[in-house]
Enzyme design. Sequence first.
Site, short mmCIF file in Angstrom:
data_model
loop_
_atom_site.label_atom_id
_atom_site.label_comp_id
_atom_site.label_asym_id
_atom_site.label_seq_id
_atom_site.Cartn_x
_atom_site.Cartn_y
_atom_site.Cartn_z
N CYS A 180 0.82 -1.21 0.00
CA CYS A 180 0.00 0.00 0.00
C CYS A 180 0.86 1.27 0.00
O CYS A 180 0.94 1.96 -0.99
CB CYS A 180 -0.95 0.01 1.19
SG CYS A 180 -2.05 1.43 1.16
N ASP A 181 1.53 1.53 1.11
CA ASP A 181 2.28 2.79 1.21
C ASP A 181 3.36 2.91 0.13
O ASP A 181 3.63 4.01 -0.35
CB ASP A 181 2.94 2.88 2.59
CG ASP A 181 1.91 3.16 3.68
OD1 ASP A 181 0.85 3.71 3.34
OD2 ASP A 181 2.18 2.82 4.83
#
Lengths: 467, 98
Positions: free
Chosen positions: A392-393
């Site tokens: 995600c990040d």
Amino acid sequence: MTETYSAMNLFLDFSVIGILILGIWLFHWPHRAKLGNLVAAFALTCAAVLVLYRNGIMYPYIVLMSLVIGSAAGYWVAKRVTMIQIPAMVAFQHGAGGIAAFFLSLAELMRGTQHLGTINEISGLLGLAIGALTFSGSMIAGGKLSNKLGQAQLILPKHTLFVMINFVVIIALIIAALFAPVGSQIFLYILIIFMSILFGIIFSIRIGGADMPVLISFLNATAGLAAAFCGMIIENKLLISCGATVAASGSILTYVMCKAMNRSLFRVFVPIEAPQSKPAVKNKQVRVAVPVEKNNFEKAVEIARNANKVIIIPGYGMALAQAQFKVIELASILELMGAQVKFAIHPVAGRMPGHMNVLLAEAEVDYDKLYEMDEINPEFSQTDVVLIFGACDVVNPSAIDTEGTPISGMPILMAHDAKKVIVCNFDANPGYSGVENTLYENPKTIMLVGDAASTANSLIDALKVQK
Amino acid sequence: MANLLLMAGVFLFFFVVGYLLISRIPTLLHTPLMSMTNAISAVTILGVLILFSAASTRTEQIIGSIAFIMAAFNLVGGFVITDRMLKLFKKKGKGVQE
């Protein structure tokens, strides 16, 4: 304690260190690294033989028994640990190294109170402190990495002040121990150990799960430093040189990890108090539910089937879901259908430096398909589809286009440059940083929310049917 | 003083050598690298061997044997796990030669 070194002894010392350096040097090539590891192990065995030959041994049974117990335990654990547990295992081993260092320092200090030089004594005291804090810090890191402890940062009130006072107390105790009368030194030694253990604990508990790669690299460096100080007590060049090499290695890895997360070492170790209690939601009050269209899955299959150039981005979420085997099966099916498949590995994709590469290697991906971030980033714009599994990040465009978020400035994989993006994550929530992932709202993104392994499995089945 | 300079020199020299050597190792191998250097940091085991080469009190023996067990655990465990990891790295076509 200084030995008079003959030319022969000097030559032998340098040969052993030379063999060790050769072992590390072989790590420049993946196919030679295995040999390098054996060479390094051989170098240390030679060193042990050399030490035994020079000094003899007074208590062979104690040594033999300790050797059998320690090696058997080490071997047993190392044979059973799974690849996802490697970071925890390495952390616990750093801890064992820390214990060995401070106990050795303690024994040498106790024996040598009368005849140790000041420099040797200072080294011993530093060995005590650094060994002890490496031990407790590693135990906390290992606990977090193996999920025995909570992943969240634990921040006490006045945490920074507490750490600083603890640090000053350790320094004061070390100075006191230097000047204390012979009989009372032992109490100061024990106090130093306890204060350093406490320091290691309060220092590491406020470092969160995702920052573990930095902490574990840092502890790698301190373990090396502790070994070097042990070497300085007894003026042994083998210990000093090995310790220094390890300290250098740990420092490099710490730096690499900090750079990959765009954090200063200071910010990792001294996080801003009251961390992101409210996720930085981007100009929206309520999180927009990512539209999960019914035909999303068919669309994804269609795109995957027609893609010529595919990049797969694995994240730690994939590893947690044990989905790597399915993901790789999917990759080989895409290859069979004529697509070119590459894996893009973000430096902090795993829980320690390079961890994701090991996980993929275990699932039998050839390592020449694994690409580093800088290498692959220019290729995204010519890529038909990017498949994201549990990351995600590290693909969040906010890191480069939005100011003031916790991840702003962090280097990311440019998944958003590709023609299409398929995200196979467990949910559409923000990642560890708490920052909304704008990639999810991008019109070219297709979200396949759910367990990564079953999503990969459904894709495999669908592709097989339509082949 | 000469001793201090010598020891600091040895430390600095190998820190720099280690730095030059390790900064070019591909990130692909960073986990096995850390696991191997972790095993190398168990070189303290040599220190314990030297400790046991001279007469020691009972307390020193106990402390020493704990240090020895831990260092042996670290040493053997570190090299074995690194070996296991590195066996996993394969390249297509080239097979497992070398």
